[in-house]
Design a protein around this motif. Structure first.
Motif, PDB file in Angstrom:
ATOM      1  N   ILE A 173      25.494  18.143  20.773  1.00  0.00           N
ATOM      2  CA  ILE A 173      24.127  18.577  21.083  1.00  0.00           C
ATOM      3  C   ILE A 173      23.123  17.497  20.679  1.00  0.00           C
ATOM      4  N   GLY A 174      23.401  16.883  19.519  1.00  0.00           N
ATOM      5  CA  GLY A 174      22.492  15.854  19.015  1.00  0.00           C
ATOM      6  C   GLY A 174      22.419  14.649  19.940  1.00  0.00           C
ATOM      7  N   VAL A 175      23.570  14.260  20.510  1.00  0.00           N
ATOM      8  CA  VAL A 175      23.574  13.115  21.415  1.00  0.00           C
ATOM      9  C   VAL A 175      22.762  13.444  22.671  1.00  0.00           C
ATOM     10  N   VAL A 176      22.917  14.686  23.153  1.00  0.00           N
ATOM     11  CA  VAL A 176      22.117  15.095  24.312  1.00  0.00           C
ATOM     12  C   VAL A 176      20.625  15.024  23.967  1.00  0.00           C
ATOM     13  N   LEU A 177      20.277  15.530  22.782  1.00  0.00           N
ATOM     14  CA  LEU A 177      18.880  15.455  22.319  1.00  0.00           C
ATOM     15  C   LEU A 177      18.402  14.009  22.272  1.00  0.00           C
ATOM     16  N   ALA A 178      19.253  13.132  21.743  1.00  0.00           N
ATOM     17  CA  ALA A 178      18.874  11.725  21.588  1.00  0.00           C
ATOM     18  C   ALA A 178      18.683  11.066  22.953  1.00  0.00           C
ATOM     19  N   LEU A 179      19.573  11.399  23.898  1.00  0.00           N
ATOM     20  CA  LEU A 179      19.444  10.833  25.242  1.00  0.00           C
ATOM     21  C   LEU A 179      18.138  11.276  25.874  1.00  0.00           C
ATOM     22  N   TRP A 180      17.814  12.543  25.618  1.00  0.00           N
ATOM     23  CA  TRP A 180      16.630  13.113  26.231  1.00  0.00           C
ATOM     24  C   TRP A 180      15.347  12.589  25.576  1.00  0.00           C
ATOM     25  N   GLY A 181      15.401  12.421  24.245  1.00  0.00           N
ATOM     26  CA  GLY A 181      14.184  12.039  23.528  1.00  0.00           C
ATOM     27  C   GLY A 181      14.016  10.533  23.384  1.00  0.00           C
ATOM     28  N   GLY A 182      15.069   9.768  23.708  1.00  0.00           N
ATOM     29  CA  GLY A 182      15.038   8.326  23.464  1.00  0.00           C
ATOM     30  C   GLY A 182      13.898   7.615  24.170  1.00  0.00           C
ATOM     31  N   LYS A 183      13.516   8.112  25.340  1.00  0.00           N
ATOM     32  CA  LYS A 183      12.510   7.377  26.110  1.00  0.00           C
ATOM     33  C   LYS A 183      11.156   7.366  25.415  1.00  0.00           C
TER      34      LYS A 183
END
Lengths: 116, 887
Positions: free
Chosen positions: B824-834
């Protein structure tokens, strides 16, 4: 005002009510009777103002009200002195006695008092 | 008439004051009438007499009612307070009984609330507090713009024309906030951060003096007596805040200035030490119309004029000036933005990221504490069951538990405010240049209110779920379950697992962000600056104009300085140049011989630097072709220059630039002198580490005027230790030459990356806190589960399960939670990275190295956190647990 009746100030009425309750819990009608009987009609006290005084004293926590049965078995609200109320009565009575004594001393005097 | 019998039952639902009063009066009348009739009155007479004795019934009822209402109100309040006091006493007692739980919870919350409060105080001081000027939202910063849109400072003659031609502003002002004064007339010369301001600057801002007066338009004429205004900080540090300073004078650049006033402590963007009027200093090439020296424009918008209208007006004025002065102003535009936006705009992305980060930390802290409270409430189930069985309402229990949570949260809030106070104090003492207005940041009432607000919110957040959970449980089941230590409820266990997964996910997101910034920072600091920065000391030398007016005097002075400095033991070499290889100070338009001239205003601006011939050897900037500058390139000789590779590649892509000639400015100027290119050197990162350099012309100081320059000293020793010796050598030449901004070249490089370093460090700190909290959370949940499942594990072992299987069982459970969290955290990071992309250099916002690294790292940390409980599970003695309630 007729010569035989005296209008009471609010504070004075409060002391009389406290005094009337000093012999134990009473309902409002009994308080009215005590005041009327003991002052033999000299004081003009409307029963309504008595209730106003009782509720005022209850708000100030000088008396506490509770519901009980009268000697005829009817539901009635009885009032009792709280410890604060008893203390208040003692203070006010003392003040009143000093006041009355000073007034009557002057009124009873036959000659002008000497200068201190 | 008797009261209806049903009414007295209403009393079960609370007292009915009005009905009671009616009952009381009615009893009085009935009794009175009975009494009077007993004395022989007829019923009518008795009733009339009773009424007469009573007086005005309505009036007395009203006065009784109002007394009753006041009494009832007070009783309700007293009851509420006493209940709250009871809840509080109970909460404090129960928290005191478990000091370990309380300490961990308070510490966790303090970290979360403290981080949020600290960042909020920065956001509040920097972004939310208005600038300390009159109507600051009407103030605009103004500049001029090149045809390509790049901003340049305001030309002084253009400013004077703007003042009369513009229609959008009540007034406009300019000031040069980069001037360095040479302060003399004392023991050693000193450099003072100065500003040259038009006389209306302070009136335009609407700022009042703390003492004396500020500059006025009448000071801003060429002939006016020279006056100076001090900043509050300089007034305090130099004069100890003594008002006797007013009327004294300062010798700045060889001129005496009378001190007339002091700025207030809160001066917003006015951060220089000394302000003097600009007009008396306006002379020479620097203030010619085609020059754009360091003048910043400020304007106060007229009421009802919008930003767009003002920009349009400025464009109109620029076009007019371009027509009037085509040689100097062709293609020159103008622009502007709100002063607040220009001042703090660049820090916004950083503060936004940090706010999100601390928000996540607080969420993790909440989850952790919620988990703690949940596992504690499992242990307290018997207590709740008993209290419920004894008649405590569910509402009361929820309120009780919420009170405990709020007490915890407020304790955490107090500790957190303390942490924030210390953190902010430390941050302000660091005073990174990259954060504007940081000096104004403090923990004030607003910040404390914020801390209180988030404490309460936090308390509700982590307290509500466990409270409802506990209150909902059936007393009978709970009593039965609590009898055995195996209970706890599957629902509760699921909740805790979900919370732990969430916690890991948030930690992964935060660590990924920090990881991206760390990698970006690593890329940034490994950029080759184009020279060798180790073992170099750099310092600014400023020759007082009064004594070094001619190029010859300047040349001799610098010759002497270099000679003395090179003689210092431990100095390998010393050189001087107008710029450090990481800065630029002056850009010029040029015309190349043999190339078509650039249309007016369209040509490139290239760096021009004046250097000692030894500059390239000392800095280790390699010569790529041609020859180096030599002492023989004297004042009377043909003018020569080196160019950097970028110019060679861009303007001489096919042929060699060697032997080609150029002029600074236009070849048709009467003063134009042809300069011959004799060599090409490698580029250095003059325009910022992340920018491709635009290219530099290096002219020998033997052929150009040079009144200031960077002294660069190379030594095999620690160059920082040479400062004193260099200062002494300088004083031997002239004690009125100050040595300013002395630092090692490596420090100077560090300053360039200070802003990204600040963001990276802050985010890393918060990510580490998040990681710590998350690992404590995993450990806590696994340990609790093991404790809860002692009986089950005992049975398994009695039935023949090996210890290794038990360890595996526990670890598998931990890994399952961690894996879910990481996913879940990786998905969050992918989403928030921008949201980070504007802060990244050389690394994408979805960098796989960072994401995979963080994921693996968190799996490892989870494994480690679960090892101790797993080992404890393996040590369970089946005989003991089988016997019953294992202690």
């Amino acid at each position: 005002m007729t010569a035989s009746t005296i209008d009471l100030l609010q504070g004075t009425l409060d002391v009389l009510v406290l005094k009337a309750l000093s012999w134990g819990p009473r309902h409002g009608h009994a308080v009215a009777r005590i005041i009327r009987d003991s002052t033999a009609g000299t004081l003009l006290v409307l029963d309504g103002s008595l209730y106003a005084a009782l509720h005022r004293l209850e708000e100030r926590e000088l008396v506490a009200g509770h519901w009980g049965l009268s000697d005829k078995g009817k539901r009635a609200k009885f009032y009792a002195l709280t410890p604060t109320g008893r203390k208040q009565l003692r203070t006010e009575a003392a003040v009143w006695e000093r006041y009355a004594a000073s007034v009557s001393r002057l009124l009873a005097a036959t000659a002008e008092p000497a200068r201190a | 008439m008797a009261p209806p019998a049903w009414r007295r039952y209403l009393r079960f639902w609370g007292t009915n004051l009005d009905a009671d009063l009616d009952d009381e009066f009615r009893f009085h009348f009935d009794t009175d009438v009975d009494d009077l009739m007993a004395r022989g009155m007829s019923p009518q007479q008795a009733r009339a007499e009773a009424l007469r004795r009573f007086g005005d019934v309505d009036q007395f009822r009203r006065s009784c009612q109002s007394a009753d209402l006041r009494r009832a109100g007070r009783e309700r309040r007293t009851e509420r307070y006493s209940m709250l006091a009871q809840d509080l006493r109970y909460a404090l007692r129960s928290l005191r009984r478990q000091p370990a739980f309380t300490a961990i919870a308070v510490l966790t919350l303090a970290l979360g609330i403290g981080a949020n409060t600290a960042i909020f105080s920065v956001v509040n001081g920097v972004l939310l507090n208005p600038l300390p000027y009159r109507a600051p939202d009407r103030l605009m910063m103004l500049w001029e713009a090149m045809p390509d849109g790049s901003k340049v400072y305001v030309s002084y003659p253009n400013y004077l024309d703007w003042k009369t031609k513009q229609r959008s502003f009540e007034d406009i002002a300019v000031y040069d906030a980069f001037h360095a004064f040479n302060l003399t007339g004392q023991e050693t010369a000193e450099r003072v951060a100065g500003a040259l301001a038009s006389g209306n600057l302070f009136q335009l801002l609407g700022i009042e003096p703390a003492a004396g007066r500020l500059l006025a338009p009448s000071d801003d004429t060429p002939a006016a007596p020279r006056v100076a205004v001090l900043s509050q900080g300089y007034f305090q540090s130099r004069f100890g805040g003594d008002r006797a300073a007013l009327g004294k004078s300062l010798v700045l650049d060889g001129e005496s200035y009378a001190i007339v006033g002091v700025l207030p402590p809160k001066a917003g963007t006015l951060t220089r030490d000394v302000y003097v009027p600009l007009a008396p200093l306006v002379q020479g090439e620097k203030y010619a119309r085609e020059s754009h020296p360091g003048l910043i424009g400020l304007g106060r918008l007229k009421p009802a004029v919008s930003l767009e209208q003002a920009r349009g007006d400025m464009a109109r004025v620029s076009a007019e000036l371009a027509r009037e002065y085509p040689a100097q102003n062709a293609g020159i535009g103008a622009g502007g933005d709100f002063l607040m936006e220009r001042t703090v705009g660049r820090i916004k992305p950083t503060l936004r990221i940090l706010s999100i980060a601390v928000g996540l930390v607080l969420l993790i802290a909440c989850v952790n504490v919620a988990n703690l409270v949940l596992s504690r409430s499992t242990a307290r189930q018997r207590e709740f069951a008993v209290r419920t069985a004894l008649g405590a309402g569910q509402g009361r229990l929820v309120r009780q538990l919420l009170t405990e949570s709020l007490v915890l949260a407020l304790a955490g809030g107090v500790a957190g405010a303390g942490l924030a106070w210390a953190g902010v104090k430390y941050l302000v003492s660091l005073n990174p240049e990259s954060v504007p207005r940081l000096i104004e940041v403090r923990v004030d009432g607003t910040v404390l209110l914020f801390a209180l607000g988030i404490s309460v919110l936090t308390g509700l957040l982590f307290g509500l779920a466990p409270a409802l959970h506990s209150a909902r449980s059936e007393p009978v089941t709970a009593l039965k379950e609590a009898g055995r230590s195996g209970g706890g409820g599957a629902a509760r266990r699921r909740t805790r697992a979900a919370l732990t997964v969430a916690e890991v996910a948030l930690a992964v997101a935060l660590l990924s962000g920090a990881g991206l910034l760390v990698r970006s920072f690593d890329k940034l600091t490994s950029v080759n600056p184009g020279f060798e920065p180790a073992h170099l000391l750099a310092a600014m030398l400023l020759l007082p104009e009064s004594r070094y007016g001619t190029a010859e005097q300047q040349r001799v002075a610098f010759d002497q300085v270099l000679e003395r400095v090179r003689a210092i033991p431990g100095v390998e070499t010393a050189t001087i140049g107008t710029d450090l290889p990481i800065t630029t100070n002056w850009q010029s338009g040029v015309t190349f011989e043999g190339l078509p001239p650039f249309p007016p205003g369209q040509g490139p601006l290239l760096n021009t630097s004046v250097v000692d011939p030894t500059y390239f050897d000392a800095l280790r900037i390699p010569l790529l072709s041609g020859r180096a500058l030599a002492p023989s390139d004297g004042a009377g000789q043909p003018k020569v220059a080196l160019i950097s590779e970028a110019i060679a590649k861009k303007y001489f892509p096919a042929a060699s630039p060697l032997g080609r000639r150029f002029v600074i400015g236009s070849s048709t100027d009467s003063t134009a002198v042809w300069i011959t290119i004799v060599g090409v050197v490698r580029d250095t990162r003059t325009d910022g580490l992340t920018e491709e350099p635009r290219g530099t012309f290096y002219m020998p100081r033997t052929q150009e005027a040079m009144e200031r320059g960077w002294l660069v000293v190379r030594s095999p020793m620690d160059p920082g230790q040479l400062t004193t010796a260099v200062r002494r050598a300088l004083a031997e030449v002239d004690r009125d030459i100050p040595l300013a901004l002395a630092r090692t070249m490596e420090n100077a490089l560090d300053e360039l990356v200070e802003a990204p370093k600040f963001t990276m460090l802050m985010l890393t700190i918060f990510a580490v806190v998040a990681l710590l909290l998350a690992s404590v959370g995993i450990y806590g949940v696994i340990a609790h589960n093991v404790a809860q499942r002692r009986a089950e594990i005992g049975v398994r072992m009695a039935l023949g399960a090996a210890r290794s299987e038990v360890v595996g069982l526990v670890l598998r459970q931990a890994m399952a939670m961690a894996l879910a969290g990481v996913a879940i955290g990786v998905v969050l990071a992918l989403w928030g990275g921008k949201s980070l992309s504007s802060l990244l250099y050389g690394v994408g916002p979805r960098d796989p190295v960072v994401l995979i690294g963080v994921g693996v790292f968190l799996m490892l940390v989870s494994l480690i956190a679960a090892i101790a409980p797993a080992v404890r599970a393996a040590r369970i003695d089946p005989a003991l647990t089988m016997r019953g309630d294992a202690g």
